[in-house]
Design a protein around this motif. Structure first.
Motif, PDB file in Angstrom:
ATOM      1  N   VAL A 159     -44.791  10.009  29.100  1.00  0.00           N
ATOM      2  CA  VAL A 159     -44.597   9.343  30.398  1.00  0.00           C
ATOM      3  C   VAL A 159     -44.554   7.842  30.179  1.00  0.00           C
ATOM      4  CG1 VAL A 159     -45.504   9.003  32.735  1.00  0.00           C
ATOM      5  CG2 VAL A 159     -45.821  11.202  31.583  1.00  0.00           C
ATOM      6  N   VAL A 160     -43.596   7.208  30.832  1.00  0.00           N
ATOM      7  CA  VAL A 160     -43.545   5.741  30.774  1.00  0.00           C
ATOM      8  C   VAL A 160     -43.230   5.234  32.182  1.00  0.00           C
ATOM      9  CG1 VAL A 160     -41.039   5.586  30.253  1.00  0.00           C
ATOM     10  CG2 VAL A 160     -42.596   3.787  29.475  1.00  0.00           C
ATOM     11  N   ALA A 161     -43.859   4.148  32.522  1.00  0.00           N
ATOM     12  CA  ALA A 161     -43.537   3.522  33.817  1.00  0.00           C
ATOM     13  C   ALA A 161     -42.238   2.749  33.642  1.00  0.00           C
ATOM     14  CB  ALA A 161     -44.658   2.588  34.246  1.00  0.00           C
ATOM     15  N   SER A 162     -41.339   2.936  34.585  1.00  0.00           N
ATOM     16  CA  SER A 162     -40.055   2.251  34.517  1.00  0.00           C
ATOM     17  C   SER A 162     -40.259   0.750  34.318  1.00  0.00           C
ATOM     18  CB  SER A 162     -39.266   2.519  35.805  1.00  0.00           C
ATOM     19  OG  SER A 162     -37.982   1.965  35.748  1.00  0.00           O
ATOM     20  N   ALA A 163     -41.251   0.214  35.023  1.00  0.00           N
ATOM     21  CA  ALA A 163     -41.505  -1.242  34.967  1.00  0.00           C
ATOM     22  C   ALA A 163     -41.972  -1.692  33.582  1.00  0.00           C
ATOM     23  CB  ALA A 163     -42.546  -1.617  36.008  1.00  0.00           C
ATOM     24  N   ASP A 164     -42.501  -0.769  32.783  1.00  0.00           N
ATOM     25  CA  ASP A 164     -43.034  -1.151  31.457  1.00  0.00           C
ATOM     26  C   ASP A 164     -41.977  -1.147  30.361  1.00  0.00           C
ATOM     27  OD1 ASP A 164     -46.263   0.554  31.917  1.00  0.00           O
ATOM     28  OD2 ASP A 164     -45.436  -1.361  32.678  1.00  0.00           O
ATOM     29  N   VAL A 165     -40.795  -0.660  30.667  1.00  0.00           N
ATOM     30  CA  VAL A 165     -39.715  -0.598  29.666  1.00  0.00           C
ATOM     31  C   VAL A 165     -38.872  -1.871  29.753  1.00  0.00           C
ATOM     32  CG1 VAL A 165     -37.719   0.718  28.832  1.00  0.00           C
ATOM     33  CG2 VAL A 165     -39.660   1.912  29.879  1.00  0.00           C
ATOM     34  N   LEU A 166     -38.599  -2.470  28.601  1.00  0.00           N
ATOM     35  CA  LEU A 166     -37.840  -3.743  28.569  1.00  0.00           C
ATOM     36  C   LEU A 166     -38.405  -4.726  29.594  1.00  0.00           C
ATOM     37  CD1 LEU A 166     -34.120  -2.509  28.243  1.00  0.00           C
ATOM     38  CD2 LEU A 166     -35.668  -3.234  26.397  1.00  0.00           C
ATOM     39  N   PRO A 167     -39.704  -5.024  29.511  1.00  0.00           N
ATOM     40  CA  PRO A 167     -40.326  -5.873  30.542  1.00  0.00           C
ATOM     41  C   PRO A 167     -39.666  -7.239  30.689  1.00  0.00           C
ATOM     42  CG  PRO A 167     -41.777  -5.620  28.617  1.00  0.00           C
ATOM     43  CD  PRO A 167     -40.658  -4.662  28.433  1.00  0.00           C
ATOM     44  N   GLY A 168     -39.027  -7.684  29.614  1.00  0.00           N
ATOM     45  CA  GLY A 168     -38.356  -8.979  29.684  1.00  0.00           C
ATOM     46  C   GLY A 168     -37.175  -8.984  30.643  1.00  0.00           C
ATOM     47  N   HIS A 169     -36.763  -7.757  31.045  1.00  0.00           N
ATOM     48  CA  HIS A 169     -35.632  -7.647  31.977  1.00  0.00           C
ATOM     49  C   HIS A 169     -36.086  -7.346  33.396  1.00  0.00           C
ATOM     50  CE1 HIS A 169     -32.348  -7.841  28.952  1.00  0.00           C
ATOM     51  NE2 HIS A 169     -33.390  -7.587  28.164  1.00  0.00           N
ATOM     52  N   GLY A 170     -37.389  -7.430  33.599  1.00  0.00           N
ATOM     53  CA  GLY A 170     -37.920  -7.222  34.937  1.00  0.00           C
ATOM     54  C   GLY A 170     -37.857  -5.767  35.342  1.00  0.00           C
ATOM     55  N   SER A 171     -38.127  -5.536  36.621  1.00  0.00           N
ATOM     56  CA  SER A 171     -38.138  -4.168  37.123  1.00  0.00           C
ATOM     57  C   SER A 171     -37.503  -4.142  38.506  1.00  0.00           C
ATOM     58  CB  SER A 171     -39.578  -3.640  37.219  1.00  0.00           C
ATOM     59  OG  SER A 171     -39.552  -2.312  37.709  1.00  0.00           O
ATOM     60  N   ARG A 172     -36.656  -3.161  38.703  1.00  0.00           N
ATOM     61  CA  ARG A 172     -36.004  -3.003  40.001  1.00  0.00           C
ATOM     62  C   ARG A 172     -36.310  -1.595  40.535  1.00  0.00           C
ATOM     63  NH1 ARG A 172     -29.986  -5.126  38.105  1.00  0.00           N
ATOM     64  NH2 ARG A 172     -30.663  -7.180  37.378  1.00  0.00           N
ATOM     65  N   PRO A 173     -36.304  -1.429  41.829  1.00  0.00           N
ATOM     66  CA  PRO A 173     -36.522  -0.082  42.366  1.00  0.00           C
ATOM     67  C   PRO A 173     -35.280   0.768  42.150  1.00  0.00           C
ATOM     68  CG  PRO A 173     -36.058  -1.615  44.139  1.00  0.00           C
ATOM     69  CD  PRO A 173     -36.135  -2.442  42.887  1.00  0.00           C
ATOM     70  N   GLY A 174     -35.456   2.084  42.195  1.00  0.00           N
ATOM     71  CA  GLY A 174     -34.263   2.938  42.205  1.00  0.00           C
ATOM     72  C   GLY A 174     -34.182   3.919  41.062  1.00  0.00           C
ATOM     73  N   LYS A 175     -33.485   4.997  41.354  1.00  0.00           N
ATOM     74  CA  LYS A 175     -33.301   6.066  40.352  1.00  0.00           C
ATOM     75  C   LYS A 175     -32.475   5.574  39.174  1.00  0.00           C
ATOM     76  CE  LYS A 175     -31.399  10.633  39.552  1.00  0.00           C
ATOM     77  NZ  LYS A 175     -30.558  11.748  40.045  1.00  0.00           N
ATOM     78  N   GLY A 176     -31.416   4.841  39.472  1.00  0.00           N
ATOM     79  CA  GLY A 176     -30.547   4.367  38.388  1.00  0.00           C
ATOM     80  C   GLY A 176     -31.273   3.447  37.442  1.00  0.00           C
ATOM     81  N   GLU A 177     -32.209   2.665  37.973  1.00  0.00           N
ATOM     82  CA  GLU A 177     -33.018   1.772  37.131  1.00  0.00           C
ATOM     83  C   GLU A 177     -33.851   2.611  36.162  1.00  0.00           C
ATOM     84  OE1 GLU A 177     -33.209  -1.364  36.657  1.00  0.00           O
ATOM     85  OE2 GLU A 177     -35.261  -1.975  36.144  1.00  0.00           O
ATOM     86  N   ALA A 178     -34.444   3.685  36.686  1.00  0.00           N
ATOM     87  CA  ALA A 178     -35.268   4.565  35.836  1.00  0.00           C
ATOM     88  C   ALA A 178     -34.414   5.202  34.740  1.00  0.00           C
ATOM     89  CB  ALA A 178     -35.938   5.638  36.696  1.00  0.00           C
ATOM     90  N   LEU A 179     -33.188   5.592  35.091  1.00  0.00           N
ATOM     91  CA  LEU A 179     -32.313   6.224  34.095  1.00  0.00           C
ATOM     92  C   LEU A 179     -31.861   5.212  33.039  1.00  0.00           C
ATOM     93  CD1 LEU A 179     -30.082   8.493  36.383  1.00  0.00           C
ATOM     94  CD2 LEU A 179     -32.149   9.111  35.114  1.00  0.00           C
ATOM     95  N   TRP A 180     -31.542   4.004  33.487  1.00  0.00           N
ATOM     96  CA  TRP A 180     -31.132   2.949  32.530  1.00  0.00           C
ATOM     97  C   TRP A 180     -32.264   2.646  31.568  1.00  0.00           C
ATOM     98  CZ3 TRP A 180     -32.465  -2.467  31.926  1.00  0.00           C
ATOM     99  CH2 TRP A 180     -31.555  -3.196  31.141  1.00  0.00           C
ATOM    100  N   LYS A 181     -33.460   2.486  32.102  1.00  0.00           N
ATOM    101  CA  LYS A 181     -34.611   2.173  31.245  1.00  0.00           C
ATOM    102  C   LYS A 181     -34.874   3.331  30.264  1.00  0.00           C
ATOM    103  CE  LYS A 181     -36.356  -1.780  33.148  1.00  0.00           C
ATOM    104  NZ  LYS A 181     -37.715  -2.189  33.529  1.00  0.00           N
ATOM    105  N   SER A 182     -34.587   4.560  30.695  1.00  0.00           N
ATOM    106  CA  SER A 182     -34.877   5.714  29.825  1.00  0.00           C
ATOM    107  C   SER A 182     -34.090   5.626  28.523  1.00  0.00           C
ATOM    108  CB  SER A 182     -34.547   7.032  30.539  1.00  0.00           C
ATOM    109  OG  SER A 182     -33.152   7.301  30.528  1.00  0.00           O
TER     110      SER A 182
END
Ligand SMILES: O=c1ccn([C@@H]2O[C@H](COP(=O)(O)OP(=O)(O)O)[C@@H](O)[C@H]2O)c(=O)[nH]1
Ligand SMILES: O=C(O)[C@@H](COP(=O)(O)O)O[C@H]1O[C@H](CO)[C@@H](O)[C@H](O)[C@H]1O
Length: 330
Positions: free
Chosen positions: A94-117
């Motif tokens: 499990v990873v929090a979407s916001a914790d992936v590539l933190p230098g790129h910030g975090s945005r809400p949304g399903k697509g954001e979660a998929l991109w970060k994955s």
């Protein structure tokens, strides 16, 4: 349907409606022979009620009993209901979407979660499943991998299925896929008739080669599926796309109002892609806003929200990702 779409539908639609319809030994052999590594990704926002069973079944079947899947990741997309703990207890990474590539910030949304994955997984084949699926979906992963393992020309496979509607605690045998039927299908048929053969263009179950997925942008919210379909059509052509009949898909459905906003995001993405498909044409000045109305017993109350396109660039253009991949290859 146009001849090219009809030919595609006949040539690139396969069937995997149950485990009995799948030659698992052949799949495992093709995976070994190709030296593939498979990552399964579940984007999850407040799916504690369903993610645990899904993860436990996927893990038991496709990681413990048969080595089909090498990595099972739940991307926690700003959940507030304990989704992460439930998924982890069931055996997922499990990873929090916001914790992936933190230098790129975090945005809400399903697509954001998929991109970060893409930056949080390592498989050359990536399978995406919604985390709110209901019923027996154990054949979805092998079904989606089949066309990718069978034909190197195929880069992206979408699941297709009949779609009951589970809403307000009632289950109706049909009627699901409301945004697909009332928004996405008419628009795609109008603007990209070569895609008319896709039965479920917005379906949340799909698989792709990382080499293709990392080359396209990811729309950050619910426009992600329609954006991927148009962008991967452009990248590899219709013959690089496929679909597999997975039988039935049941999931927890949202309200009409929520799907109205989803439809707004799909429309904004389609308009943006239509504009970039026609360089030099007069741009389509989409507002990026949607106003919906509720009645409070006295009168109508307007409620406006943004449905504009926010997207992430192709992951292959992200330096931290390139370093990650170089390290893995090293
Ligand atoms: O901001 C979001 C919205 C949705 N999802 C996940 O994306 C999948 C599909 O979303 P949803 O069920 O809301 O869409 P529907 O299937 O109702 O169209 C589900 O696993 C959600 O938990 C997510 O990860 N982040
Ligand atoms: O296909 C659709 O119309 C929508 C809504 O489905 P329902 O009417 O709730 O069954 O569901 C899909 O669309 C979303 C936007 O592309 C995807 O993110 C979802 O995974 C998918 O379920």
């Amino acid at each position: 349907m146009r001849p090219d779409a009809r030919a595609w539908f006949a040539h690139r639609t396969t069937t995997a409606t149950s485990l009995a319809a799948i030659d698992l030994d052949a799949l495992l052999h093709a995976k070994r022979r190709g030296g593939h590594r498979v990552s399964v990704v579940l984007p999850a926002r407040n799916e504690a009620a369903t993610v645990g069973h899904l993860v436990a079944d996927l893990r038991e079947r496709w990681m413990v009993r048969a080595p089909l899947v090498d990595e099972l990741l739940v991307v926690d997309s700003d959940s507030t209901d304990g989704t992460a703990a439930v998924a982890r207890a069931a055996g997922a990474d499990v990873v929090a979407s916001a914790d992936v590539l933190p230098g790129h910030g975090s945005r809400p949304g399903k697509g954001e979660a998929l991109w970060k994955s893409l930056a949080a997984t390592s498989g050359d084949l990536v399978v995406f499943l919604d985390a709110d699926l209901l019923g027996d979906v154990s054949h979805y992963v092998p079904g989606l991998l089949g066309p990718l393992l069978a034909d190197p020309q195929v880069c992206y496979v979408k699941g297709c299925y009949t779609r009951p509607l589970e809403i307000d605690g009632q289950s109706r045998p049909a009627g699901g896929g409301r945004v697909t039927e009332l928004t996405a299908r008419p628009l795609l048929n109008a603007l990209w008739p070569e895609l008319a053969g896709f039965v479920q263009p917005l379906g949340g179950e799909y698989a792709g080669r990382r080499s293709a997925l990392e080359q396209v942008p990811f729309v950050s919210a619910y426009g992600v599926e329609v954006g991927l379909l148009v962008d991967l059509l452009r990248l590899g052509g219709l013959s690089s796309l496929a679909q597999v009949d997975l039988g039935v898909r049941r999931h927890t459905s949202q309200s009409q109002e929520a799907l109205g906003a989803m439809a707004g995001e799909v429309v904004s993405t389609v308009l943006a892609r239509a504009e970039s498909d026609r360089p030099g044409q007069r741009p389509l000045p989409a507002s990026g806003l949607l106003t919906q109305f509720r009645h409070d017993g006295t009168g109508f109350v307007p409620r406006s929200r943004s449905v504009g396109v926010d997207e992430r660039p192709p992951m292959a253009t992200v330096p931290e990702y390139r370093s990650l991949r170089a390290g893995l290859a090293g």
